[in-house]
Write an enzyme that holds these catalytic residues in place. Structure first.
Site, PDB file in Angstrom:
ATOM      1  N   GLU A  36       0.797  -1.228  -0.012  1.00  0.00           N
ATOM      2  CA  GLU A  36       0.037   0.036  -0.055  1.00  0.00           C
ATOM      3  C   GLU A  36       0.851   1.310  -0.133  1.00  0.00           C
ATOM      4  O   GLU A  36       0.969   1.810   0.965  1.00  0.00           O
ATOM      5  CB  GLU A  36      -0.880  -0.116   1.177  1.00  0.00           C
ATOM      6  N   LYS A  45      -2.501  -2.140  -3.002  1.00  0.00           N
ATOM      7  CA  LYS A  45      -3.661  -1.095  -2.398  1.00  0.00           C
ATOM      8  C   LYS A  45      -3.327   0.176  -2.648  1.00  0.00           C
ATOM      9  O   LYS A  45      -2.605   0.949  -2.022  1.00  0.00           O
ATOM     10  CB  LYS A  45      -3.733  -1.326  -0.945  1.00  0.00           C
TER      11      LYS A  45
HETATM   12  P1  13P Z   1      -9.395   4.097   3.940  1.00  0.00           P
HETATM   13  O1  13P Z   1     -10.315   3.484   3.140  1.00  0.00           O
HETATM   14  O2  13P Z   1     -10.067   4.898   5.069  1.00  0.00           O
HETATM   15  O3  13P Z   1      -8.540   5.154   3.333  1.00  0.00           O
HETATM   16  O4  13P Z   1      -8.408   3.150   4.856  1.00  0.00           O
HETATM   17  C1  13P Z   1      -7.907   2.151   4.205  1.00  0.00           C
HETATM   18  C2  13P Z   1      -6.486   1.820   4.829  1.00  0.00           C
HETATM   19  O5  13P Z   1      -6.319   0.780   5.071  1.00  0.00           O
HETATM   20  C3  13P Z   1      -5.567   2.910   4.790  1.00  0.00           C
HETATM   21  O6  13P Z   1      -4.280   2.296   5.206  1.00  0.00           O
END
Ligand code: 13P
Length: 335
Positions: free
Chosen positions: A177, A219
């Site tokens: 991510e 992500k």
């Molecule tokens: P959000 O969808 O609230 O951005 O959170 C996703 C997430 O895991 C951020 O690390």
């Protein structure tokens, strides 16, 4: 590395109509969210709220996996069943946030490097034994005057790849991510440029470090103008630019992309995903969700003011809307 296990679980997480519930807010963040709706935060308050979400009837039709925080991984449902055991019993894969947070990057004011590599092998091994089958590590990239620096991009890309390699060695599918934040007044073109840079450097680092791409998930943020930008773009343009940026920078062997919501409204997060799946019914990777706020905001509000069942209904509705967006079958009239 058990590549067959990793590939099987990565594919399962992005199977049709399903996506991830990100419920891995750190204790500090979850406490702020609870206090924001007038609930005093405690380990029991956090457990009760989350256990109720997980107990939502037929949750698995739209939710393939839940990302947990360490505290939740060790807690139980109301009847005493350990949470990871309960989730697996209803065909929802337990996942775990393994980074230890984004810290100040030395020499680069206003920028962050995500920590947590020390001892990661041992922690992954323990989480696997507790039932986790995937993990998450979030890097944070801010856009601003002169930001991001190349140092911020390259150090975070390197850490994401090291994390992914260690997870895979321990049998956990890594969710990679790299989040480019929506904060700021930059336009969508600038978001595109920075997202392209972090994605290409991250996958280059993954290749150098031997990460098995068919056993990993990405992500990312979508391509969106900063919150403070006066040139916001249409939902169609968000979808088109996001698809273009991903096609240019993400290897096609990756099984799936699970977007973060990042502060978008619930409906925007759903609509953007829906339009992408409508625009391109056969993208190289599955296009799914791993939403935190966009899946939970309504349920949390109702948790404070309504019954547990009403909170589950609010969650169930958002989950269903996003499930439909996986195939381009959502429409505003369903809201
Ligand atoms: P959000 O969808 O609230 O951005 O959170 C996703 C997430 O895991 C951020 O690390």
């Amino acid at each position: 590395m058990d590549t067959a296990l990793l590939e099987m679980n990565a594919k399962k997480i992005v199977s049709p109509g399903r996506g991830i519930l990100a419920a891995d807010e750190s204790t500090g963040t979850m406490s702020n969210r609870l206090e924001g709706v007038g609930i005093e935060s405690s380990a029991e308050a956090r457990r009760a709220y989350r256990a109720n979400l997980f107990a939502t009837p037929n949750c698995k039709s739209a939710i393939s996996g839940v990302i947990l925080f360490d505290e939740t991984m060790r807690q139980t449902m109301d009847d005493g069943t350990p949470i990871p055991e309960y989730l697996a019993s209803v065909d929802i894969m337990p996942g775990i946030k393994v980074d230890t947070g984004a810290k100040q990057l030395a020499n680069f004011t206003g920028e962050k490097i995500t920590e947590g590599l020390d001892g990661l092998r041992e922690r992954c091994s323990e989480y696997f034994a507790m039932g986790a089958r995937f993990a998450k590590w979030r890097a944070v990239i801010a856009i601003g005057d002169g930001l991001p620096s190349n140092a911020c991009i390259s150090t975070n890309a390197h850490a994401l790849a090291r994390y992914a390699a260690i997870c895979q060695e321990q049998g956990l599918v890594p969710i990679i991510e790299p989040e480019v934040l929506m904060d700021g007044s930059h336009d969508a073109a600038r978001c595109y440029e920075v997202t392209a840079q972090i994605l290409s450097e991250t996958f280059a680092a993954c290749e150098k470090q031997g990460v098995h791409i068919p056993g990993a998930l990405l992500k990312p943020n979508m391509i969106i103008a900063g919150k403070g930008c006066d040139q916001q773009i249409s939902r169609e343009d968000v979808a088109r630019m996001t698809l273009d940026c991903l096609k240019e920078n993400v290897p096609s062997e990756l099984p799936g992309i699970v977007f973060l919501s990042g502060g978008q409204s619930d409906e925007d997060a759903t609509a953007h995903l829906n339009i992408m799946n409508e625009m391109d019914p056969n993208p190289p990777w599955q296009l799914s969700y791993s939403y935190g706020r966009a899946l939970q905001a309504a349920a949390l509000k109702v948790w404070a003011s309504g019954t547990p069942e009403e909170s589950q209904e609010a969650f169930s509705h958002r989950a269903k809307m996003n499930s439909l967006a996986r195939s381009g079958d959502w429409s505003i009239t369903l809201e």
